[in-house]
Design a protein around this motif. Structure first.
Motif, PDB file in Angstrom:
ATOM      1  N   ASP A 131       4.224  -9.822   5.466  1.00 52.53           N
ATOM      2  CA  ASP A 131       2.948  -9.223   5.820  1.00 52.53           C
ATOM      3  C   ASP A 131       2.034  -9.122   4.610  1.00 52.53           C
ATOM      4  O   ASP A 131       2.468  -8.841   3.502  1.00 52.53           O
ATOM      5  CB  ASP A 131       3.160  -7.822   6.405  1.00 52.53           C
ATOM      6  N   GLU A 132       0.745  -9.337   4.873  1.00 51.10           N
ATOM      7  CA  GLU A 132      -0.258  -9.189   3.828  1.00 51.10           C
ATOM      8  C   GLU A 132      -0.488  -7.703   3.581  1.00 51.10           C
ATOM      9  O   GLU A 132      -0.520  -6.902   4.517  1.00 51.10           O
ATOM     10  CB  GLU A 132      -1.558  -9.847   4.285  1.00 51.10           C
TER      11      GLU A 132
ATOM     12  N   ARG B  54       3.294   1.708  -5.891  1.00 49.01           N
ATOM     13  CA  ARG B  54       3.125   1.255  -4.509  1.00 49.01           C
ATOM     14  C   ARG B  54       2.961  -0.265  -4.473  1.00 49.01           C
ATOM     15  O   ARG B  54       3.566  -0.946  -3.625  1.00 49.01           O
ATOM     16  CB  ARG B  54       1.911   1.944  -3.870  1.00 49.01           C
ATOM     17  N   LEU B  55       2.182  -0.813  -5.401  1.00 45.63           N
ATOM     18  CA  LEU B  55       1.997  -2.265  -5.460  1.00 45.63           C
ATOM     19  C   LEU B  55       3.306  -2.981  -5.809  1.00 45.63           C
ATOM     20  O   LEU B  55       3.589  -4.069  -5.292  1.00 45.63           O
ATOM     21  CB  LEU B  55       0.903  -2.620  -6.471  1.00 45.63           C
ATOM     22  N   GLU B  56       4.108  -2.383  -6.664  1.00 44.56           N
ATOM     23  CA  GLU B  56       5.425  -2.956  -6.994  1.00 44.56           C
ATOM     24  C   GLU B  56       6.342  -2.915  -5.782  1.00 44.56           C
ATOM     25  O   GLU B  56       6.992  -3.922  -5.443  1.00 44.56           O
ATOM     26  CB  GLU B  56       6.056  -2.188  -8.153  1.00 44.56           C
ATOM     27  N   GLN B  57       6.409  -1.773  -5.109  1.00 41.07           N
ATOM     28  CA  GLN B  57       7.301  -1.625  -3.950  1.00 41.07           C
ATOM     29  C   GLN B  57       6.895  -2.531  -2.792  1.00 41.07           C
ATOM     30  O   GLN B  57       7.745  -3.013  -2.047  1.00 41.07           O
ATOM     31  CB  GLN B  57       7.345  -0.168  -3.502  1.00 41.07           C
TER      32      GLN B  57
ATOM     33  N   HIS C 138     -12.385 -12.751  -4.370  1.00 41.54           N
ATOM     34  CA  HIS C 138     -12.742 -13.017  -2.973  1.00 41.54           C
ATOM     35  C   HIS C 138     -12.241 -11.927  -2.024  1.00 41.54           C
ATOM     36  O   HIS C 138     -12.642 -11.876  -0.869  1.00 41.54           O
ATOM     37  CB  HIS C 138     -12.179 -14.375  -2.555  1.00 41.54           C
ATOM     38  N   LEU C 139     -11.380 -11.061  -2.490  1.00 42.18           N
ATOM     39  CA  LEU C 139     -10.791 -10.022  -1.633  1.00 42.18           C
ATOM     40  C   LEU C 139     -11.657  -8.769  -1.530  1.00 42.18           C
ATOM     41  O   LEU C 139     -11.350  -7.899  -0.729  1.00 42.18           O
ATOM     42  CB  LEU C 139      -9.406  -9.649  -2.163  1.00 42.18           C
TER      43      LEU C 139
END
Length: 159
Positions: free
Chosen positions: A2-3, A45-48, A157-158
């Protein structure tokens, strides 16, 4: 897979971390206008979530005695699930292969091979890659010089 939804602060964190992976949490927090604790929570959170896949040092291959790089296109003799799984298993065991990508088109895989010299490449090709009964064809191109080699992702771009 999932993104993961990223906001502007997440993107700012990622931009700084990609450029300066050794930055302290306090300095990172200051750069993105967060408190140190909020910054740490976001990074964790980004690591997990797997967005940050790890941390590493960029090593210059030539400076450590790995002076020859090649891109090797590989075509398998068979394309059944067992043959593909066996090739993947072997490729993952070969230290000479820096990356391997499954391709569309006339060749099945593209290997980025980094070795000491032409003799080392020859041994890799003959003793490992071609000695394997599952490989039907290979085509090698040697790197003369890197014109562009980007290690960071563009995330603009995000936003």
């Amino acid at each position: 897979m999932d993104e993961v939804r990223l906001d502007r602060t997440d993107l700012a964190l990622l931009a700084v971390l990609q450029a300066e992976g050794r930055i302290s949490n306090a300095d990172l927090a200051e750069r993105v206008n967060l408190s140190a604790s909020a910054c740490l929570r976001r990074v964790q959170r980004l690591e997990q979530a797997g967005v940050i896949a790890g941390y590493s040092a960029a090593v210059d291959p030539a400076r450590v005695g790995l002076g020859l790089q090649a891109f090797v296109r590989v075509q398998l003799a068979r394309h059944d699930a067992d043959a593909i799984a066996e090739f993947s298993r072997r490729v993952n065991a070969w230290d000479e292969v820096a990356s391997c990508h499954a391709l569309t088109g006339d060749m099945d895989y593209l290997l980025h091979v980094i070795v000491q010299d032409l003799d080392h490449f020859s041994r890799f090709l003959l003793d490992r890659l071609l000695n394997d009964g599952g490989v039907a064809d290979v085509n090698s191109s040697f790197v003369l010089r890197a014109v562009k080699q980007r290690r960071r992702l563009t995330l603009d771009h995000l936003t």
